[in-house]
Design an enzyme around this catalytic site. Structure first.
Site, short mmCIF file in Angstrom:
data_model
loop_
_atom_site.label_atom_id
_atom_site.label_comp_id
_atom_site.label_asym_id
_atom_site.label_seq_id
_atom_site.Cartn_x
_atom_site.Cartn_y
_atom_site.Cartn_z
N ASP A 108 0.96 -1.20 0.05
CA ASP A 108 0.20 0.12 -0.24
C ASP A 108 1.02 1.27 -0.15
OD1 ASP A 108 -2.30 1.70 0.62
OD2 ASP A 108 -1.79 1.73 2.61
N LYS A 109 0.41 2.54 -0.34
CA LYS A 109 1.11 3.75 -0.52
C LYS A 109 1.24 4.31 0.87
CE LYS A 109 -0.07 7.36 -2.38
NZ LYS A 109 0.10 8.47 -1.05
N GLU B 32 -3.71 19.93 0.91
CA GLU B 32 -4.38 21.35 1.17
C GLU B 32 -4.08 21.88 2.58
OE1 GLU B 32 -8.40 21.38 -0.66
OE2 GLU B 32 -6.41 22.15 -1.68
N GLY C 60 -5.25 3.62 -3.24
CA GLY C 60 -6.54 4.38 -3.50
C GLY C 60 -6.10 5.72 -4.01
#
Length: 1147
Positions: free
Chosen positions: A468-469, A591, A767
C-alpha cells in the site's frame, strides 16, 4: 509500421453466438441502467471486428505478417481433451467440486440484493427482512468447531494415513505393538492443534462481542433510548456522538454543527487519513427541533447494496408538504459504517445493516493459509506411501503368497509404517513455534508480532511484494517545500523572504491615508519610490500567497477549552481563536500543508463556513471573503476552483489550482511551467499550479445564471455543468507553482533497494491519485531514475483496451502505472495478457484501487504466476489484500490496528520487512527443509532395517524392535539433537542483509525438492542396510544380541548424522547430542527386556556384563564408522569442489 499490419478478425460461430446472447441479455435488461447500456453494446457488437481481434502476443508480429497474432482465447490454442483422458487428467476433480458447489448453493441460497424504500423512524414498515447489524469474524461456531478443525488436520495425507494406521491396531489380527505407540503421538498433535485454534477463535469471539455490544442512542417517539450496535435495524434514527464509530450505513439527516455539515474519518474504510466533509439533507436539517423528525412523513429511496464505497444514488422524499419535496442524495449525504464522526453530533437514518454495509461487503472471509513447504512435504509423504505399498507387496510376493497373504500384506504395511513419520508434523509445528518466538525476540525489529504461526517459511519464498502507499511507504505527513514564480524560486531556507514580502505588502496598504481607495493594487502602483523589479516580485508573491490561502476546501477547527462544559451549540461563543488551539481539516493532506504554510508566512485562515471565509493578516487585521461558488476536485478534472468576493473592495476573483497536465492549457502562454514541473517531480514533490482571473459583476452574473440552469438539467447534467465552468477557464493569469513533499517512512529507499536486489518484484496498490502515486514511486526509488514509466491511458471498452495493451507491449523494461478503472476493463477481456505483460515489468503501480480490487490483483498474481505473494498494508482498506496473499504483513500505523490484527505478521515500521525476509524468512525455510528431510530419513532408516531383518528371517512379519524402543527412538533418544536443527544457520544475519542476492536461491526451492529427497532416501537405504547386515555378520555366535547391537549403532549413526547436517554449531546443539547419548546409555540398564527379538524375547535378557565387554564396543563402533564415514568424506569433497554460493561469502 504498426498501421500497416493487416488485422484479420477471427470470428468463429461460437463468438458470433456469444455476442448475440450478450446483446439479448442487455436488451432484456428492461428499464434501468441496463437499458441505456444496450445501445452501446449493440454498437460495439456491430463494429466487433476489434472485439474479436486477437491480441498480439509477440514482437515478431512486426517482422513477418504470417504469424501476426497468436489467437487470443486460450481455449483455441489448447486441444480439448476428450472422454477418459479428460476424466483421468483432473476431470474427476472438476466433477466433484461442481457437485459440491451445487449442493452448497442449494443449501444456502443467497438472498438477492434489492433497492429499498426506508421510512424515517419506522423499521416496521420495511417490506422485507434485512440482515442483523452484527460483526462476525469467527471461522467456526459451537457445532462446526471440532469437525472443522479435524477436517483442516486430516485433509493432509500424512495425518489421515496415521489415523487409519492407528485405527487398524484395534483389529486383533493386525495388532503389532502396544496401542500407545500409535495413539500417543497422534493424540498429542491433535490436542496441540485444537488448543491453538480454540484460543484464536475465543479471541476473535471476544473482539466481535466488544464491537457488537457498543451502545448507541436511538431516537423514538418517546425520546432517546440506548440500543446495542447489533440490535440496530433498517429505518432506525441513530444519534452518533463525536469520536464515535458509525455502526451501520446511514443517510445523514441532521447535525449539531451550524453549517449543516460535518467531518468524518474514513481511514478504516478507504485507508486515507484525511477527513471527509459530509452534508446533511437540507430538508431535515432545517427542521426546528430533533423531535420534528417524527412529525413529518418522509422516506429515503436507496439503491441496492453494492461494493463501491465512492458512489451512492438515492432520493429523499417528504410527502406531507405541498408540493412534496424531493431531494437527490449522493455520496456526500451518506455515513458509511466503520467510519468515525470527527466533528459535532450527527443523526442519520439506517439504510443498510450487517452483511449489506459497504465495509463488510469490501472485506473477504479469512482463509486458512497453508505454506508451500507443507504442500511440498505432503507430496513427498505421498511418494513415501507409494514406496511403502511397493515394499509390502514385494515382501508378500517373495513369501510366495503363502497362507492368508492379505493379512500378511496388511501386517507388513503396519511394520513399515515408520517410513512415514508421525513425528514429522510434531517436529515441524514445534519448529514453526520456535521461529515465531525468535522473530518476536529479535531486538533489531522490536514490536514484531507473529499472528499466524503456521507459515514462517513463506517469508523465505516470496517473489511478489504488493504494498500500500499511504502510511506504508509514506508517513502521510505533507510539508511545503517549494514556491516557484517563474523568475524566482523559494525553498525551505528562503521562506523568511516571502514572510517579509507579505508583511510589507500589507503594511503598505495600511499606511495609506484613509481617504484613499482601499484597493491594494492601485496603491502599490502609486509607490513609485521603490525600484520597479522589487515591487513586481513583492506584489506577485503577495498575490500568490493570497491565492493559496483562498483556493482550497480547508476548514479551521477549534477545540473547546477545558472547563467549558455544555453542548457544542453553546460552546461556539466561548471558543478560543488562538493559534495553538486551531487545527485544520480537509479532504486532502496536501491542502492542509498549503494552508499551514500560508499561516507560517503571515496570512492565516481563521474561520470558514459554507458561505464565507476569513483571513488574518500579519498585522492582525481580519479580511472577509464571500464564497460565491466552489468547484471541487475530481479525478477527471484534476483541478479545483473557487469564486470569491472581497468584502472590502467587492472585487470578484476566480482562483484555480490543479495538476500541471490540466492547468497548462488553461493558463496564459509561458515558457517555464512544464520544465519546472518536471524538475519538482524528479525531486519527488507533488506539484500544483495556481492561477486566477478577475471577473466583473456582469461577467459573474451571466456565469451564475448559466451555471444554475445547467445544474437543474436532467440529461447530461455533468457535461453541461463542466461546459459552463470551462467557459471561465480561459487565459487565466499564472500565479505560481507549489511543491509539497509527502515524507517517506524511515529507510524506505534502502529497503526497497534491498528487496529489488533479492529478486522480489514490488507492486504498489493505492487508493490515491495517479499523479501522487507516480510521484511517490519515483521518490521512494520504487521506479529507478533511469527507468521509463508507461502510464496506461484510461480505457472504457474492449477496443480501447486492446489498442492500449498493444502500445504497452512495444515498450521494454519500463514501469507500468495503471488506474483501477482501466485495470477492471482490461481484466474483463484480456486478463491473461495483462497479467503476463505486467509480470515482466520491473515495477507496477495501480492507483485508485478499491479494497476488493487490491485483493483481486493479489489472487490473479497467485493464480497466473504460481509464485508466492506477500501483501503489506496498514489500514482497514488493506485487510482484504493481506488476507488474499500467501503471506500478509500489517503495519501498526496511524490508520489504526485493523490491518495488523488481520495480518499473519505485524511490524511497526516498513524497514523491518528487510530483516524479516532476508534473515528470518531464510532461516525458517532452510531449517524446516532440513528438519523435515531429516525426520523422514529417521523413519526410512529404521524401515530399511526392518525390511532387511524380515527378508533374512524368511519374510516373517515380526517387528524388529519392541513398542517402547520404537517410541523411544522417535522421541527421547533422537528428538533433542534433531530438533536442535532449528538453531542451525548457513549464513550470518549480517551477511544475509549485506548480500540480499542470496535470497534469489531460496525462491527456486532447492533446499527441499525431489532431488534432495532422493539423496536422503539413498543415504537411508545405505545406512539401514549397513547397520542391519553388519549386526548380522559380526554377531554369528551371540545371535540373540542382534537387537541391542543394531539399535545402539542406529542411535549413534543418527547422532552423527545430525552433526553432519549442521552448518553452524550452537552450544545447545552440543548439549542435546550428549543428553540424548546419556539417556540411551542409562536406559540400556533399565529396559533390558526390550532388547530381545520379536514379541517373545527368546528368553534372552540383556546382561549388563555383555554391554561392557570390549567386543560389544568395537563391533558397534565398526558398524557406525562404516555407515557414517563415507558420507563425511563425500560432504568434504562437495564443499571443496562445488561450494554453495553462501560459503564463498562467509569464507
Amino acid at each position: 509500421m504498426a498501421d500497416q499490419i493487416p488485422l484479420y478478425p477471427v470470428r468463429s460461430a461460437a463468438a458470433a453466438a456469444a455476442s448475440h446472447r450478450r446483446a439479448a441479455y442487455y436488451s432484456s435488461a428492461g428499464p434501468g441502467p441496463g437499458a441505456d447500456r444496450r445501445g452501446r453494446y449493440q454498437l460495439e457488437d456491430e463494429s466487433a471486428h476489434l472485439d474479436e481481434m486477437p491480441l498480439m502476443m509477440s514482437e515478431e508480429g512486426f517482422e513477418n505478417d504470417e504469424s501476426d497474432y497468436h489467437t487470443l482465447p486460450r481455449a483455441r490454442i489448447t486441444r480439448r481433451r476428450r472422454g477418459l483422458e479428460w476424466f483421468v487428467c483432473g476431470g474427476w476433480k472438476f466433477l466433484c467440486t461442481s457437485c459440491c458447489d451445487w449442493l452448497i448453493n442449494v443449501c444456502q441460497r443467497k438472498k438477492e440484493l434489492k433497492a429499498r424504500t426506508v421510512w424515517l423512524g419506522c423499521p416496521e414498515k420495511c417490506e422485507e427482512k434485512h440482515p442483523r447489524n452484527s460483526i462476525k469474524n469467527q471461522k467456526y461456531n459451537v457445532f462446526t468447531f471440532i469437525p472443522g478443525v479435524l477436517y483442516e488436520q486430516f485433509k493432509f495425507f500424512l495425518n489421515l494415513y496415521f489415523l487409519v494406521v492407528s485405527c487398524s491396531q484395534f483389529v486383533p489380527a493386525l495388532k503389532i505393538g502396544y496401542l500407545y505407540t500409535y495413539w500417543a503421538p497422534l493424540g498429542f498433535v491433535l490436542a496441540v492443534t485444537i488448543a491453538r485454534e480454540a484460543i484464536d477463535e475465543f479471541r476473535r469471539f471476544q473482539r466481535d462481542k466488544e464491537m457488537n455490544s457498543q451502545l448507541y442512542s436511538k431516537l423514538t417517539v418517546r425520546g432517546k433510548v440506548q440500543v446495542k450496535s447489533s440490535d440496530i435495524q433498517v429505518g432506525d434514527l441513530i444519534i452518533v456522538e463525536k469520536n464515535q464509530r458509525i455502526p451501520s450505513d446511514m443517510v445523514f439527516l441532521r447535525t449539531s454543527e451550524k453549517a449543516g455539515s460535518c467531518f468524518i474519518r474514513t481511514d478504516q474504510l478507504d485507508g486515507e487519513t484525511d477527513w471527509k466533509l459530509k452534508v446533511a439533507v437540507s430538508c431535515t436539517q432545517r427542521l426546528p427541533a430533533l423531535g420534528d423528525l417524527f412529525s413529518i412523513s418522509a422516506y429515503v429511496y436507496a439503491q441496492k447494496p453494492q461494493l463501491d464505497i465512492h458512489s451512492f444514488e438515492g432520493t429523499f422524499t417528504r410527502e406531507d408538504s405541498d408540493p412534496p419535496i424531493h431531494e437527490s442524495l449522493s455520496i456526500e449525504n451518506t455515513l458509511w459504517a466503520s467510519t468515525v464522526v470527527a466533528s459535532g453530533t450527527v443523526i442519520g437514518v439506517v439504510i443498510y445493516t450487517g452483511k449489506e454495509t459497504r465495509s463488510v461487503m469490501n472485506t473477504s472471509n479469512p482463509k486458512n493459509k497453508v505454506g508451500l513447504l507443507d504442500l511440498e512435504l505432503n507430496q513427498l509423504t505421498k511418494a513415501l506411501f507409494l514406496a511403502l505399498v511397493v515394499l509390502s507387496v514385494v515382501m508378500v510376493t517373495l513369501q510366495g503368497f503363502a497362507g492368508p497373504w492379505y493379512r500378511n500384506l496388511f501386517r507388513f504395511l503396519l511394520l513399515f509404517s515408520y517410513i512415514i513419520p508421525i513425528s514429522l508434523r510434531v517436529n515441524l509445528d514445534m519448529g514453526k513455534a520456535a521461529y515465531g518466538w525468535m522473530i518476536m525476540k529479535d531486538e533489531n525489529i522490536p514490536g514484531t508480532v507473529v499472528r499466524t504461526s503456521t507459515i514462517p517459511e513463506e517469508l523465505g519464498r516470496l517473489v511478489y511484494l504488493l504494498t500500500d502507499k499511504t502510511g506504508t511507504l509514506t508517513q502521510n505527513e505533507m510539508v511545503f517545500k517549494r514556491l516557484h514564480l517563474g523568475t524566482v524560486s523559494y525553498g525551505t531556507d528562503t521562506m523568511d523572504e516571502i514572510q517579509s514580502h507579505v508583511l510589507n505588502s500589507y503594511l503598505q496598504v495600511h499606511s495609506q491615508p484613509s481617504g484613499h481607495n482601499p484597493s491594494s493594487a492601485p496603491l502599490r502602483r502609486s509607490q513609485s519610490s521603490t525600484p520597479k523589479v522589487k515591487k513586481s516580485v513583492s506584489s506577485r508573491i503577495h498575490e500568490a500567497v493570497k491565492a493559496i490561502a483562498l483556493c482550497h476546501n480547508v476548514t479551521p477547527v477549534y477545540e473547546a477549552r477545558a472547563g467549558i462544559t455544555g453542548e457544542t451549540e453553546f460552546a461556539e461563543a466561548d471558543q478560543d481563536f488562538s493559534d495553538e488551539n486551531r487545527t485544520y481539516q480537509a479532504s486532502s493532506p496536501d491542502e492542509v500543508a498549503l494552508v499551514r504554510w500560508t499561516e507560517s508566512v503571515g496570512l492565516t485562515l481563521v474561520s470558514r463556513d459554507l458561505a464565507s471565509m476569513q483571513l488574518k493578516t500579519p498585522s492582525g487585521q481580519v479580511l472577509t471573503y464571500c464564497i460565491l461558488q466552489m468547484f471541487p476536485f475530481t479525478s477527471e478534472s484534476k483541478r479545483m476552483g473557487i469564486i470569491v468576493r472581497d468584502e472590502s473592495t467587492a472585487e470578484i476573483t476566480f482562483y484555480m489550482k490543479g495538476a500541471d497536465v490540466a492547468m497548462s492549457t488553461i493558463v496564459q502562454y509561458n515558457d517555464w511551467l512544464e520544465e519546472e514541473c518536471g524538475n519538482m517531480a524528479r525531486e519527488g514533490l507533488r506539484t500544483l499550479v495556481v492561477a486566477k482571473r478577475t471577473l466583473t459583476e456582469e461577467q459573474y452574473q451571466d456565469f451564475e445564471s448559466r451555471y444554475s440552469q445547467a445544474k437543474l438539467s436532467i440529461h447530461d447534467r455533468a457535461l453541461k455543468v463542466a461546459a459552463v465552468v470551462e467557459s471561465l477557464e480561459r487565459e487565466m493569469e499564472l500565479l505560481c507553482l507549489t511543491g509539497v513533499e509527502d515524507q517517506l517512512q524511515a529507510d524506505v529507499r534502502p529497503t526497497l533497494e534491498m528487496l529489488r536486489n533479492a529478486g522480489i518484484k514490488i507492486w504498489m496498490l493505492t487508493g490515491d491519485k495517479l499523479e501522487t502515486a507516480t510521484c511517490i514511486a519515483k521518490s521512494s526509488h520504487l521506479v529507478s531514475r533511469t527507468q521509463d514509466i508507461h502510464v496506461f491511458r484510461p480505457v472504457t471498452n474492449r477496443g480501447e483496451a486492446h489498442l492500449e495493451l498493444n502500445a504497452f507491449r512495444r515498450k521494454h523494461d519500463c514501469a507500468l502505472v495503471i488506474s483501477g478503472d482501466s485495470l477492471e476493463v482490461c481484466l474483463r477481456y484480456y486478463e491473461h495478457e495483462l497479467v503476463e505483460l505486467a509480470c515482466q515489468c520491473p515495477a507496477v503501480v495501480c492507483c485508485r484501487c478499491s479494497p476488493t480490487q487490491k485483493a483481486h490483483i493479489v489472487t490473479l498474481l497467485r493464480q497466473h504466476t504460481r509464485k508466492r505473494t506477500c501483501a503489506i498494508g496498514d489500514g482497514g482498506n488493506d485487510v482484504s489484500m493481506i488476507q488474499a496473499a500467501d503471506c500478509g504483513i500489517g503495519i501498526e500505523g496511524k490508520e489504526g490496528k485493523q490491518a495488523s490484527l488481520a495480518a499473519d505478521f505485524s511490524i511497526t515500521q516498513f524497514r523491518h520487512i528487510g530483516r524479516l525476509l532476508m534473515v528470518h524468512g531464510r532461516n525458517s525455510y532452510k531449517r524446516s527443509a532440513a528438519l523435515g528431510q531429516f525426520v523422514m530419513h529417521r523413519g526410512l532408516i529404521i524401515s530399511t532395517m526392518q525390511a532387511v531383518f524380515s527378508s533374512v528371517f524368511y519374510f516373517a512379519s515380526v517387528p524388529l524392535y519392541q513398542g517402547f524402543l520404537m517410541v523411544g527412538y522417535a522421541t527421547i533418544y533422537t528428538m533433542f539433537p534433531v530438533f536442535s536443527l532449528v538453531l542451525d544457520q548457513d549464513v550470518k544475519p549480517e551477511m544475509a542483509i549485506l548480500y540480499p542476492e542470496l535470497y534469489k536461491d531460496l525462491t527456486k526451492g532447492r533446499s527441499l525438492s525431489f532431488k534432495t529427497f532422493l539423496i536422503w532416501v539413498l543415504i537411508s537405504i545405505y545406512q539401514g542396510g549397513i547397520l542391519m547386515y553388519g549386526a548380522l555378520l559380526l554377531f554369528e555366535d551371540e545371535f540373540v544380541h542382534v537387537v541391542a547391537i543394531s539399535f545402539t549403532a542406529l542411535i549413534l549413526t543418527e547422532l552423527l548424522m545430525v552433526a553432519l547436517t549442521i552448518r553452524t554449531w550452537h552450544w545447545l546443539m552440543v548439549v542435546a547430542e550428549f543428553l540424548s547419548l546419556g539417556c540411551y546409555v542409562a536406559s540400556l540398564a533399565f529396559l533390558n527386556e526390550y532388547f530381545g527379538i520379536g514379541r517373545v524375547s527368546f528368553g534372552a535378557f540383556l546382561d549388563v556384563a555383555f554391554i561392557t565387554t570390549v567386543t560389544f564396543l568395537w563391533k558397534v563402533s565398526a558398524i557406525t564408522v562404516v555407515s557414517c564415514l563415507p558420507l563425511y568424506v563425500l560432504k568434504y569433497l562437495k564443499r571443496k569442489l562445488s561450494p554453495p554460493s553462501y560459503s564463498k561469502l562467509s569464507s
